[in-house]
Design an enzyme around this catalytic site. Sequence first.
Site, PDB file in Angstrom:
ATOM      1  N   SER A   7       0.917  -1.282  -0.003  1.00 15.39           N
ATOM      2  CA  SER A   7       0.066   0.111   0.017  1.00 15.39           C
ATOM      3  C   SER A   7       0.889   0.980  -0.155  1.00 15.39           C
ATOM      4  CB  SER A   7      -0.918   0.044   1.166  1.00 15.39           C
ATOM      5  OG  SER A   7      -1.742   0.943   1.254  1.00 15.39           O
ATOM      6  N   GLU A   8       0.478   2.297  -0.858  1.00 14.60           N
ATOM      7  CA  GLU A   8       1.422   3.582  -0.926  1.00 14.60           C
ATOM      8  C   GLU A   8       1.743   4.012   0.307  1.00 14.60           C
ATOM      9  OE1 GLU A   8      -1.333   2.581  -2.631  1.00 14.60           O
ATOM     10  OE2 GLU A   8      -1.506   3.791  -4.576  1.00 14.60           O
TER      11      GLU A   8
END
Lengths: 223, 223, 253, 253
Positions: free
Chosen positions: B49-50
């Site tokens: 996830s970023e």
Amino acid sequence: MARSRLDERAIAFRVAKEFSDGMVINLGIGIPTLCANFIPLGREILFHSENGVIGFGEIIENPNLADPTLINAGSQPVLRRPGMAIVDQAESFAVIRGGHLDLAVLGAFQVSEQGDLANTVMPGKSIGSIGGAQDLAFCAKRVIVAMTHVDRDGRPKIVRRCTSPVTAPRCVNLIVTDIAVIAVSGEGLTLLEYAPGWSVEEIQALTEPHLRTSPTLREIELL
Amino acid sequence: MARSRLDERAIAFRVAKEFSDGMVINLGIGIPTLCANFIPLGREILFHSENGVIGFGEIIENPNLADPTLINAGSQPVLRRPGMAIVDQAESFAVIRGGHLDLAVLGAFQVSEQGDLANTVMPGKSIGSIGGAQDLAFCAKRVIVAMTHVDRDGRPKIVRRCTSPVTAPRCVNLIVTDIAVIAVSGEGLTLLEYAPGWSVEEIQALTEPHLRTSPTLREIELL
Amino acid sequence: MIDKVVGSFDEAVSDMRDGATLLIGGFGGFAECPSYLIAAVARKGVKNLTIVANSAGWGLEFRDQLVARMRPLLRYPEDYYDQGILIERGQVSKAIVSFAAAIGHVQTPLEKKAAAGEVEVELVPQGTMAERIRAAKAGIPAFYSPVGAGTFTAQGKEVRQFDGRECVLERAIRADYALIRAHRADRYGNLVYRGSTRTFNATMAGAARITIAEVDEIVELGELEAEHIVTPGVYVQRVVVRPSSPRPWNVPS
Amino acid sequence: MIDKVVGSFDEAVSDMRDGATLLIGGFGGFAECPSYLIAAVARKGVKNLTIVANSAGWGLEFRDQLVARMRPLLRYPEDYYDQGILIERGQVSKAIVSFAAAIGHVQTPLEKKAAAGEVEVELVPQGTMAERIRAAKAGIPAFYSPVGAGTFTAQGKEVRQFDGRECVLERAIRADYALIRAHRADRYGNLVYRGSTRTFNATMAGAARITIAEVDEIVELGELEAEHIVTPGVYVQRVVVRPSSPRPWNVPS
């Protein structure tokens, strides 16, 4: 009065007087390393080591007590200290290169009157070693050089122009030697303090560039 | 035979068949997020996830059980999972930009026959949002687009040239829509699979560029 | 003695001037947002700010909508305020963000102010933003990156080929202040973060002249293990503790 | 199932070819040196290697001198071998290092081979080396740095002014293999390090096509806390455990 030269410990003692409370400092190999023993009373200093240790404690002199997984950049085992932080090599140099280091104390082969520092490539070696010297000299907020005033052959190490390869140009702010304390600025060199028994003329004779004398010129205080 | 369109979960199911064991995958918002529910049996996938979470677990649907200090890039609370690692934003994107991400599954407004992706600036907004879309589209080893085949007005989203601003040129490798699975390569688009009841001609009619058909063309398998 | 703990949020930002550039931490969730520091900047009323943040924020106007939208997933606390309030109050003249606009018909404070020509917007890919901030921390004035080459985010930027790939020259984002949120701190300013709250908070620490950390708790020196510290204190100038019970944004703290 | 643990050091380097570029971790101490991986490369006998390491190492010839010199401070273990053995054995054609020469009259294996024209040496400032390695990991092909500008280390490099300061263009150092040492690993390749052993080991992880970690111990998945992991497993392709009792370098393991 007899002239005396400061020994390595005395040079380190004098350098350590420059340590202000809260400073983050990197000490080079040799005389600079000794400075850690002379932190002025009541000042809290964080020592940074190139290999990524920030705020380490004293050097451990007994191999039975040493932990090989906690060493400084000179491969000396050190004590853990509350508040110490470990980072990797890139982050350790982000601290240096990003301007987060208040002071670097370095040894030198030569310092020029413009504050050029030569301390990297070993004289007499075809290939050299550079380590973190350039990163420190280019990026620390302040650079103090701790060294003997002349080399083994008696030649001045404070010179008009460096003959050894320059680590970083115009980076040195203060030079502390066994006979003098000299400030470096855009205007050249200013003699601030002298070792007991030394005259300005005697120091000048061992220094290539012209030394101006500070209006507050005084003997180095070793207490 | 009646034509049927895959719903969002079926699209996600089909995309997830592309997940190989051990892949590190980033799922975009929307249909891509649903893919996490359909990991093929026996394959272990790490979701990135970023915001810096690698290998997180399922989305928590109950706010009483949610930990606000563990969310994915879509602000959904997720479960901790053994082997999960947390990094900061720069390191999270070092993972993406350094080519360590095996696959990004992204939504799109448009995909061109060259594999240009348009999925960033919102239509009808004067200023847009881009998030990590460009980093993912430029740097993931493989990019799959999951989207409906046409927009709300029935216009093709697979186009000759994107009319929306391009997120990244020539980045898409595979398109999975509600009616087709299409491979993108230097030579253009190849129809690999069709939804139950759809003919090649019917799909082509909703697709701007020419579709070649794969020698192994077949119906999308949803099991 | 080194003690970076400051008594109040207002004191922590007391030297902030008009025209300052602020890095504001967090990603999008409330638990990672330095809400009390943002509120203190709002109270101080400094103007003409440049803010650098992942998202432009919701401000007060859309706070309730956001809270309602998120209710099925997360319960937002009363004391959640984001950088949107600085935009709403006209304190911001430029925003460097990766999320400027909201999805759907809602308009964020930044969208409104940008439409009115009151705030300049620079839209930056999230990873490029993170790397530009890290570059400032690490003393890198500029670097090349393939991300965005040939697209709208690279307009006006220098381009150069490396290894056959077109790359864009990106400049470090240096700031006056970094306002970040962390979980625990000691008096040296060493920080640890919980879960996904690390994000831009840890990246921004050290990328500004003055980094201020809003934390849940101060612990004794030595309680944070050297190997577990994420942000070394050398990157942090001030630390402030969040109040134990929520306070409205406009009440001094 | 993801399981990056490999059964032996020889297996871990079995696909290494002549001409490969190797990042070799550690700083200078023995506890951070991937000695068993280096020994496996020596046994494999691949040639024409480019090695990238902080120090050129001591090899077998000066091992005993080093051990004697360090005895007042640290007891070196029997199974300490460094990258110097690869140079001694003629496997290296280029060395990118920050420490090439030893202090004093001792000559390192690299000094001898360089004097004989058998190895090309690129001397790089330590921080520049770390940053160039990180750049490779992070997908940055090149960056500007003030360090070295106007000096011998910048010879032949492009120079450009940023903010009035002369900067040197530095290129990422990409490698085929990173040989690193860590303390604990899980089967995903997540790594933690003890104390100062983190150094170049953590920096190099992920900067090569294949990162191989030599570790003290493998632990169950979940034993390493997410917040304490220093190197996420996405950067690591192979993990090998050190033997419980020391082995000579030339015995397969």
